[in-house]
Structures are given as structure tokens and as C-alpha cells.
Design an enzyme around this catalytic site. Structure first.
Site, short mmCIF file in Angstrom:
data_model
loop_
_atom_site.label_atom_id
_atom_site.label_comp_id
_atom_site.label_asym_id
_atom_site.label_seq_id
_atom_site.Cartn_x
_atom_site.Cartn_y
_atom_site.Cartn_z
CG ASP B 320 -2.17 -0.92 0.95
OD1 ASP B 320 -2.38 -1.32 -0.21
OD2 ASP B 320 -2.87 -1.24 1.92
CE1 TYR B 408 -8.75 -3.89 6.71
CE2 TYR B 408 -8.81 -4.91 4.55
CZ TYR B 408 -8.91 -5.02 5.94
OH TYR B 408 -9.15 -6.23 6.51
#
Lengths: 670, 670
Positions: B320, B408
Site C-alpha cells: 500500500d 481499507y
């Protein structure tokens, strides 16, 4: 050790009429009331009149009623509630009696003499008496004088002695160790080393005295922790900060029943274990009913072995619940300090050595925790020309109790969350137990010193804490199974995917107790209590999950005597079939126990635990290597665990939680 | 994935005059200012004019100045501060350029073409462009139509593709996966499965299309999480609760420097890693000076592999930070929701694909946390006729940032405590990534489904999160050593004590990097960063201790391609010598990386790390087996770690902390 602050209530011995103490109906799991303590005392005294009997009440508490009767009564309160009964552990003429008292029929149901290993909880009164003995004991006075110390500045405490392989059954004794105040209240930083006074609690006399050598009492300059004793420079003073609830709390307390958000539970107090959470149920919006999560939960035992082999220290292997009484050691919580401004306080009662009730004010506080955490949030940026931000701040409910067992203060929080979690946290704080030593600098140390030199003549002793929780989960009913969902690395060997590996879930249901013993840290697994008879609409077994907060296990050898007594700490997780007599992981008689009545021995029967009423035992631990920051006080170090719903609900209850209204304050001035 | 809310600031391309943005002097570690971004853009554009070059800015950030120069400047601010420099990673005519720009001399210092494996961060703009391509691509439109779906309700996101053993170097591509809104914003619960659209980001065109089969898009009824969309019955509504500081906060923010209680640190922002804490120092009352604890700390990488081998899922092994930019994905924090009422907010800037600054408002909040915890307490009951109760409530300082990487949301807290601890917590929340499936009940599943059936046609996919933190601790100076204090069971064999065992501490100083690699959970040890050149008065090495909060490690095989790329997760702890170029655990070019530039490869040189400027890398992890409570939203699950002083101070700083004044409110009305 001796508490001197207890407020003795002068209830009349003969008044058995009900004092208007509580307006609501009694709950079968309520702790004994002051009137009930008096009733129990009176009943036992009638059988063993003081004139002809040496009688001390070592423990008085509610005899836990039959679970099935309680559950039936809950389901239909027109049925007869279970009878109110008390369990009394008494020493009568130097023998241990287990007496069951019925409070409705007003009589003794059973009276059994226990003659096995181990002794009951110590009373404060006998510890106080033991602590006074050295002051009239010439050899002790000589030892103090020889050290140039002032006897009026000496205070003493009683230490349980454990068991270290003695074959012959020991008398009921303690070792009395003393400290030197002389201008400080931080007595733990000023041990008077090398003197051991052994007291027979039954005879209440010194039976052995030893003074092995002389080393300086640590000067402990500047170790008094009272704010009033501090001199500049001070640490940074923060501006005032507080929590505000203009419309009051969102919970209600009805007797001992607490209701908050989607939770409903019963809170009681026990001299041995402190707070007991019972009948914790959560409201399911979809099914429009409360569903049981936990029948009963409490700290069952706390094992604190020190790692010092010297004559004055080797025996320090304490069982704080079973020896000293974790509830008995509860201290009054300070408003605005121990608990935030929005806390509500509750008191409790214990029996004194004479059986009479002692009020313990403010042992509980209950408050809504508003820590600035986020319960759930999401920002959605992927939808063109739309920005969605939804945030639900976390507010939870905390029940707190502090137990101060000598130097250590244990802050116990049971926290309830709207997502369905029960989170248990224990914070260790207070003062370190240090050993007096000849050393004034680390470079002088050429032997095993068993600790860290924290200040001149002051060694911080290495030790452990193991807290074992009793968690009688009843996940949506009492027939549960324990499932290990193991995460297994799986190789891809058939070219079906460019990947070489993944992990899959292999769920194993524990058939018997031995299947359920787990040392954490060895393999990846989710640990679940499921109800094998209930499924979600999708077909998943309803469950709750244990999320451990620590993987600490014991480092003593299995055959070491104190580890035999604390064999229940060998595994972090055990699961047993529910058995009303299996409550205290270290056994009913923990003082000088020999490990023949522990969770480990019960569980060695390897009973069946599948689809049964089962109990989870979870042990969390701390290995404490002291550092100078533990001197002269220990800031809180916390650990805990969480019980979190796992396929218990069809969807997360947060979906239906509205964000709180903003609090608006007008016209405020300070 | 595409953020559409970003507010583009219309700074003129040609204005290089300083906008009065900040009144204070610039700190060498300050993030690039809007003016500096413009300056950088202008300088690079001058060398690569848009008319003749295809130029995109993939990353623009502060080139971290030479540490020694910063430290010298801090010690004597009359010396020349380090030069302001920027690092630009650009794609120019389809090649990756690493360009160093000097902002004082206003020119390019170096311009290097990178031709190895891996690509730079993706920009939002190219993701947005890629996500639009399917809407003009006939086969895709046909696939949507064939499923009976409305094209106007489809939204798409770009997914990095990882590396799965392809020998030939791949083009810079993403896979575009689509979702179906049709009345909900919870698009993640409505994946349109089986369609894979592969986009070449350089050509910005679809280079591959696949539609493998048809399964229903989950109905996802009732999964819209917006409060406005909920229908009764609602969950329990709590009464208002808030934090109040009538005299305001106790911290000050001077530019990017934050001072609170005994702490002083610098806060900056980076597109790749988000918040960076620099120069964290704590005031030592006794020595009357600030002492350095950490030179620089941030989240270096976040690895999120999914455990699903199917064609549409096997490649989902995200990094990420290195692929999407953890800072780039920061979202504006909602006052009173994401942060409590006493929070102060700060914004930041990143460069857009065109190099121009984009304002990111409210990416940080800073607040004093008043959770109702206790920093230290003790009740002393052993002193006759005296009851001492001292309690110091906990108030800490929190710096928060939320990064929303697709579904998320990661809540990142850096928390500073008066006892000297830095506590890092990450809370995982947001929405689960689910796979569309034919199943409507668990009983139908007779194959490996790689997930939990959460609702009809909805499988919650198993996955992991590994967060690797870069922690350049400088414990009281930059020469540090890493010490493992192992707790070793020791048998007593010489009858010197009734005990059979104890544990002792065996401290091992790591000489080289291989000594310092640790998989947590295998043995009991305290992990310390010490300064071997500085001791307390008692002779203990001053140090800080890492208290891990998780023992989770990877379960993929070492040779699996994504695990090769994420080899830095194999150990929870690594220690490396400080090296300015070793910042990102997954390597500078993480997208499609092959693991040749990771913490694991750097550390394989096994350099010396004793009494040197060293860096601690700590990885915490989560294995996520979804449960129905993760549906249709995921309540926060947290983990973290603590850096706690260990013989850093002579005594605990809490001793000198006064209890706070009580907050008194008069004349308040709501």
C-alpha cells in the site's frame, strides 16, 4: 498485608430484620448483603460459640447457586429462585471447616473438615496481628538496634511462604518482613534485609527468627512519591482536561444489574476474586432479543513468582487471589483520579475475621470511556463526484476495580463494546519490590544479583505475573464447543495458479480437554467458542473469538514446586466442562498448596468438552525485568484480551448505530 | 484508486515568489511547501518541456537531508542549514527518472534513468483515467449488458498486479476491477466478478480483456452503511459525551514542531509514507535538558496479500505504501468524529501528476487523549493509622492520520506519554474486500472457497496485513547497540536453594545484522536499543525498549513471488546501520518489484551494527479470517507497539508530575 482503613460497620449481632438496603428484588447472583453476612455469622457462631471455640472466618461468600436453576429462573421468573446460600471457610480450633449455610432455612447444610494440603485465605486481622509481633520480640529489637535504626520507623508485612518440597505438612505460617519508613511512605524502597521472622498464625507467635547479615537499608533519598513531598523542578503541568456528559450517563444500574447500549450484565463482588461479571448478554437488533455471551467471568488466580534464590526471597511465589484475596485487597477508588469525572461508584462488603460485614466503599467505578478512538470509519472516494465519509466514534462501558496486593496495584477493567466485544485489561502499577543490597554501582556486581541495580543498595527483583481468568462463556446458550481454526501454509503444486502458496483454514473441534490446551505463539490460529447447535442464515456456527493480548508463558521448570502449584499457567488456554466446584485455578486452599487441586489436575481427567457447557481459562503473563524507570514507582504496564463476536451476528451491529449528537455547551464559564 | 475530492490549488506555473504561507523559519525536515512543489515542477518542466515530452510526476517529496548536517545544525543553528532538496520520481517518455532538485541553487543536481525491475508509485490521475477506459470498451459494455446490469451504476478501481514469476519484464499495467452501485455506496459488497480488464498505464489503453463466467452480483441488501440510509430498528443511541479543556490544549505547534509536556518533535508528511515523526526528544528534569530518542520514524511499508488463488484474485498482493502511496491516500479527518472535540487539525500538500501542489486539508489531528486511564497509582495500607492514596491520571498526546487505501481505512496514531513512551497504534477499519460467488449457503461449499460466506453470493476473502515501521532511534545520541536480554530458564542443581529453577537474564549485543533478526514468539526476551557510551549513575546502559504488540509472521512460503518481494516481513525485527538510501522496506520501486531491493536484501550484507547509528525495523501483522461481523463494514481492530524507556532515566519522570487541577464548570447550560 494489613489494611488499616477498613470501616467496620456496627451492625448488631442480633438484628436479623432486613435493613432497607436495596429496594429492588434480590438477584440470585448478588453478593451477600450486610444482613446476610450477619446472618451467616450468627448461624456459625451458634454452632461454635466463641466461649468454647477458637473461630475465625477466613472466607465468607455467596455459594454459587446451581447454574441450571438460575437459568430456569431467568427464563421464567415465576419459578422458584435458587436458595440463597453462603460458603464459609473457617478455622475452628485450628482446623479448616467448609461450612455451607442456607439463608432461607437459616441453618448449616453441611460442615466438612478439610484436612488436605493447603490453607484458606489469610485474614487482614491475623496479618495485622502477625506484623505486630516483632515489636515485642527481643531478638528483633536487638537486630533493629544493631543496625542503628529507630524501631518506631519500622513497619512489617506478612508474606505467604509457599511450598518448596517440604514433605511434612507445615503449620499455618507467614514470614514477616520489615521496612524502614523514617520520613518516607515508600516503604518498599527501604527493605530491612536479612531478618526473617516466622510467625505461626494459629498460635499467633514467632516460631523462628533469623538475622543473617547486615547490609545498609537503602537511603532511598527522594523516593517518597507523595505529591506533597516533591520539590521543584516539577514535571510539566498540563491544563485541565475532563469528560463531560451534559445529559448524564447512558447506563442504568438496577441493584447489581447494569444496562448500557446493547449490553446487560450483572456485577458482583467476592473477597477472593474481586469483580464477577455474570449473565452478560447482548441485544440482537435483528432477532429483537438478548442473547447470552458469558454466564460468569472473573480473575481466578494471579501467580507472582520472584526469581531470587536468596534465603529471604526464594519462597516469594505468591498467589494473590488464593492467599491474600484479590477482592479483600480492593481499595477505594479516588473520584477524578482513578476514574474519570463521569464515573459512578459502587461499594461492596466482605466479612471480617469475626464474620461481621465490613463496608468497602467505592471499590467499583463504572463509566463510559470516550478515549477519542474510532469504532468504525470509511471514506469512499471511488464514486465519481461523490465523497462519502462516515465515522462512528468509539464509546465503551468500563467497570473498574483496583486491587492493591502489598506493593502492586492491579487496575482491572472489564470493557463492553457496542460491536459485541468484551475486553479485559489489567494494568500493573504501584511500587516495585526491591531487595536491599551492598552494591552501589553495577560494576561491583560479579555474581548473580537476581535483579537490576536501580539506586544505591537497591536491586529491583525480577519476577512474573500470570493472571488466569475464568470465563464461562455461554455463546447463545450453554452447549458450546471449542474450535481451533488453524491457519495452514499450503503449497500450490498443480500449476493451477501462478501463486506458489497461500494459507487455508483448518478448523479442529476439541473433543476432550487435552485437545484444548494451548501455548500461544507456536502456531497461527483463531480460537473460537461456538455453539454447534446454532447457525447464522449463511450456515456459519455462531461463535465468539478469544483475541489474546500476550503470549507469555512460565519459565520455571515443570517440577519446580511453585510451578507444580501453578501448573495451570503452563498453557495459556484450557477448556474444561463446567463444574461448579472448579472455580479457582490454584485450588480452594492455595496457601501452602501442593498442586493437587488445580486446573491442571482437574483437566488431566481429559473429559469430553464437545457440545457441552464448557469454560474457557485464559492466562496472560508478564515477565518483569526491572529498569530504572520502575523506580521509585512503577508506571502502568497493561495487557489484556478480547472476546469478540465471530459469526455471532448476521452483520455488524455498528451498521445500526447512529453517530452521537454533538455536545453543545452554551454560557459556560470556569 | 481514484480520489475525486482532492482540491487542486491553482498556483500559477510561473510564480516563484514566496507565498506568505508560514511565518516561522523553515525547518530542514519540513515537507515541501506549495511554493517548493511549484519550483520543483518548474525546474523539471524546463528540462523536459511538455510539448516534446510525455512527463508525469509519480512522486515528489523532500530529499531527506544529510543526517549529520541536520544534527550539527540543530546543535548550533548559526551553522548553515542543510540545503533544501527534492526527490522527483518521474516517468518521462515511458522511462523512470530519479531527479534530485536543489531548491536553493534552483536546478537539477542529478537525473538518473532507472531501468531495473519495478515501477514508481501510481498517480491518482492515471488510476482515474484507467478506471474510465472500460466505459468506452465494447467487450466490457457487452459483459455488463449480458449480466443485465446498468452501466451507469458501475464503478471501477485500479489494482496493482504484483509479480508472480513472469520472467519477461511486464509493462506498467494495472487490472481494473468493477463494482455495482445501483442504490448503494458500499460498492465493495457488490463486486462484478469474472471480468478482468488489463490497462497499460503508459499507453493508457486496454491491452487485455477477459470475461470468464457469470455469477450473480451479490444483492447486498441493507449493506449501505450511510447513517441516512438506515431504517429502524436502530442500535442504542448514547447520550452526548465529549472532552473539555476550558483552558485550551497543553501543546503548542510552531510550524511543524510540536511541544507537549516533556516531549518535543517534528511532524511532517510524505506522499509515500504519510506522517513522519522526527527528532523526538524528551526533557530530562534531572539533567535539565532534552535528550534525543528518535531521529525519524514512519510506516515504511504495508503488505496486504490475499489468500485466494482464483484467476481474478491470485495477484492481489498489495504494497500500500510503495504502490498506492500511504500519504497520497490520506483522507480529511472529520472533526468530532475522527478526532475528539479538543483536536487541532493540520493539512498537507502532495504533488499531482503534473507536479503541481494539491492541498490535503485536515490530514492530521493532534489531541490530548484523556481515556480515563491511570498513569500511576498506589494505595499504601501498611503504615499504621495512615492511608496514602496517590493517583496520576494518564493524559497523552496523539498525532493521528487516516489512510484509506481503497476499501481499507488505516487509523495511524503516534502517541507520546509522559513516562517517556512512544506508542504506535494502527486501527484497521473500513470495508472488507469480498468475492462474488455462486453460493448462498455454507452447505453448498465443497471446494476451497478461500473465504467465509458472509451473505448470499458474498465471500469474505482471507488476507494478511503486515505493517513495517522504520524507527531510526537515536537513544541519547546516534551511536547505539541492539541488545537482546534473553530470559533463560536456569536449573538449580547445587542445593543452594530450595528452589529448583528460576530465570536469569542473558544479554546479547548484536554484532551484525544477522544477530538482530527476530521472529517474535519463539523465546522470551526484552529487546533494547542502548547507547553503549552512556550509563546511568548506577552503571546501567541508557536504553529504550521495544514492547511488541503482535507476534504475527507471514505464512506464505519463502519462495512464493510476493513473499520474495515482501521478504522483509519474515522477521518481526531487523536492525540495520543507518543508510540514507534505505528507507522503504519494499524498495523504492515497489510496483511489480522482484525483491532485489528490500530490507532483506540490504540486510543480507550482514553489516556491523554495534555502537553505530542504527535503525530498528519492526513489523506487526494481522491474519484476517473474515467473520460475519466484518460485514457489511469492519469495526476497528487494532494493534501496535511501544517504545518505552529502559534505564534511560535515573528514575521515573512520573515522580515529578503533579496531579492535574480539577476542571470546574460553573453556570453551564446546554
Amino acid at each position: 498485608m494489613a489494611h488499616s482503613f477498613k470501616v467496620f460497620l456496627f451492625f448488631s449481632f442480633f438484628t436479623l430484620s432486613i435493613i432497607p438496603f436495596s429496594h429492588q428484588l434480590q438477584h440470585p447472583l448478588d453478593s451477600l448483603t450486610p444482613n446476610e453476612f450477619i446472618q451467616v455469622q450468627s448461624i456459625v457462631n451458634r454452632s461454635y460459640p466463641g466461649s468454647s471455640h477458637n473461630l475465625t472466618f477466613q472466607y465468607v461468600g455467596l455459594e454459587e447457586p446451581n447454574k441450571q436453576v438460575v437459568v430456569s429462573w431467568l427464563e421464567n421468573s415465576s419459578t422458584t429462585p435458587p436458595p440463597r446460600q453462603a460458603l464459609v471457610i473457617a478455622r475452628i480450633n485450628h482446623r479448616t471447616h467448609e461450612i455451607s449455610v442456607d439463608l432461607s432455612s437459616v441453618g448449616i447444610i453441611s460442615d466438612r473438615i478439610y484436612d488436605g494440603y493447603g490453607y484458606p485465605l489469610l485474614t487482614f486481622e491475623e496479618q495485622t496481628a502477625a506484623n505486630q509481633l516483632p515489636f515485642k520480640y527481643a531478638p528483633f529489637l536487638a537486630s533493629i538496634s544493631k543496625r542503628g535504626l529507630k524501631i518506631e520507623e519500622v513497619v512489617c508485612g506478612s508474606f505467604t511462604v509457599g511450598w518448596h518440597g517440604e514433605e511434612k505438612k507445615n503449620r499455618r505460617i507467614v514470614k514477616v518482613m520489615c521496612y524502614y519508613l523514617d520520613g518516607t511512605v515508600n516503604l518498599y524502597m527501604r527493605p530491612i534485609e536479612a531478618i526473617t521472622v516466622t510467625v505461626d498464625l494459629e498460635e499467633m507467635k514467632i516460631i523462628h527468627f533469623q538475622d543473617r547479615f547486615m547490609i545498609p537499608v537503602p537511603k532511598a533519598a527522594g523516593t517518597d512519591y507523595r505529591e506533597s513531598e516533591q520539590r521543584a523542578p516539577f514535571g510539566p503541568q498540563l491544563k485541565g482536561i475532563t469528560v463531560m456528559q451534559p445529559d448524564g450517563p447512558s447506563f442504568t444500574i438496577d441493584g447489581n444489574r447494569v444496562r448500557w447500549a446493547n449490553w446487560d450484565f450483572h456485577l458482583s463482588f467476592d473477597a477472593r476474586v474481586g469483580p464477577i461479571i455474570s449473565l452478560a448478554s447482548i441485544y440482537d437488533i435483528e432477532r429483537q432479543k438478548f442473547r447470552r455471551v458469558m454466564y460468569r467471568g472473573y480473575l481466578s488466580e494471579l501467580f507472582v513468582p520472584y526469581m531470587d534464590l536468596t534465603e529471604e526471597w526464594y519462597y516469594r511465589t505468591f498467589f494473590d487471589a488464593g492467599e491474600y484475596g484479590y477482592g479483600l485487597c480492593a481499595v477505594p477508588l479516588e473520584p477524578l483520579r482513578d476514574c474519570p469525572a463521569n464515573a459512578v461508584f459502587m461499594g461492596a462488603f466482605v466479612a471480617g475475621q469475626d464474620g461481621m460485614p465490613i463496608e468497602m466503599p467505592n471499590v467499583f467505578c463504572i463509566f463510559e470511556r470516550n478515549a477519542g478512538d474510532v469504532m468504525w470509519r470509511h471514506t469512499e472516494t471511488m464514486i465519481p463526484e461523490t465523497l462519502v465519509t462516515e465515522v462512528r466514534p468509539e464509546v465503551s462501558l468500563v467497570v473498574r476495580m483496583v486491587s492493591t496486593v502489598g506493593n502492586y496495584d492491579y487496575i482491572n477493567d472489564w470493557e463492553f463494546k457496542r460491536i459485541g466485544s468484551i475486553k479485559v485489561t489489567v494494568g500493573l502499577t504501584g511500587l516495585l519490590e526491591v531487595r536491599g543490597s551492598k552494591y552501589t554501582h553495577k560494576d561491583q556486581i560479579n555474581e548473580e544479583a537476581y535483579g537490576t541495580l536501580l539506586a544505591e543498595n537497591t536491586l529491583g527483583a525480577r519476577h512474573d505475573h500470570f493472571l488466569t481468568y475464568y470465563l464461562d462463556l455461554d455463546v447463545d446458550g450453554d452447549s458450546n464447543s471449542f474450535v481451533k481454526s488453524k491457519l495452514k501454509t499450503t503449497r500450490v503444486t498443480d500449476q493451477s495458479s501462478p501463486r506458489k502458496s497461500y494459507w487455508k483454514v483448518v478448523s479442529e473441534t476439541a473433543k476432550t480437554e487435552s485437545d484444548a490446551k494451548i501455548k500461544l505463539g507456536l502456531e497461527s490460529a483463531d480460537l473460537l467458542f461456538v455453539n454447534p447447535n446454532k447457525k447464522t442464515k449463511m450456515g456459519n456456527l455462531v461463535g465468539y473469538r478469544l483475541i489474546p493480548g500476550s503470549v507469555t508463558g512460565p519459565l520455571l521448570t515443570d517440577d519446580d514446586y511453585s510451578q507444580v502449584r501453578a501448573a495451570f499457567t503452563k498453557y495459556n488456554v484450557w477448556v474444561t466442562p463446567y463444574n461448579r466446584s472448579e472455580k479457582w485455578a490454584g485450588g480452594l486452599y492455595t496457601d501452602q498448596s501442593r498442586g493437587d487441586d488445580t486446573l491442571a489436575t482437574w483437566s488431566s481427567r481429559n473429559r469430553k468438552i464437545e457440545n457441552k457447557d464448557i469454560v474457557l481459562w485464559y492466562t496472560l503473563g508478564f515477565h518483569h525485568v526491572p529498569y530504572q524507570e520502575d523506580f521509585p514507582l512503577m508506571p502502568t504496564l497493561s495487557s489484556g484480551f478480547e472476546l469478540r463476536p465471530a459469526n455471532f451476528f448476521e452483520y455488524n451491529p455498528v451498521l445500526k448505530v447512529k453517530a452521537p449528537n454533538n455536545v453543545k455547551w452554551l454560557n459556560c464559564s470556569t
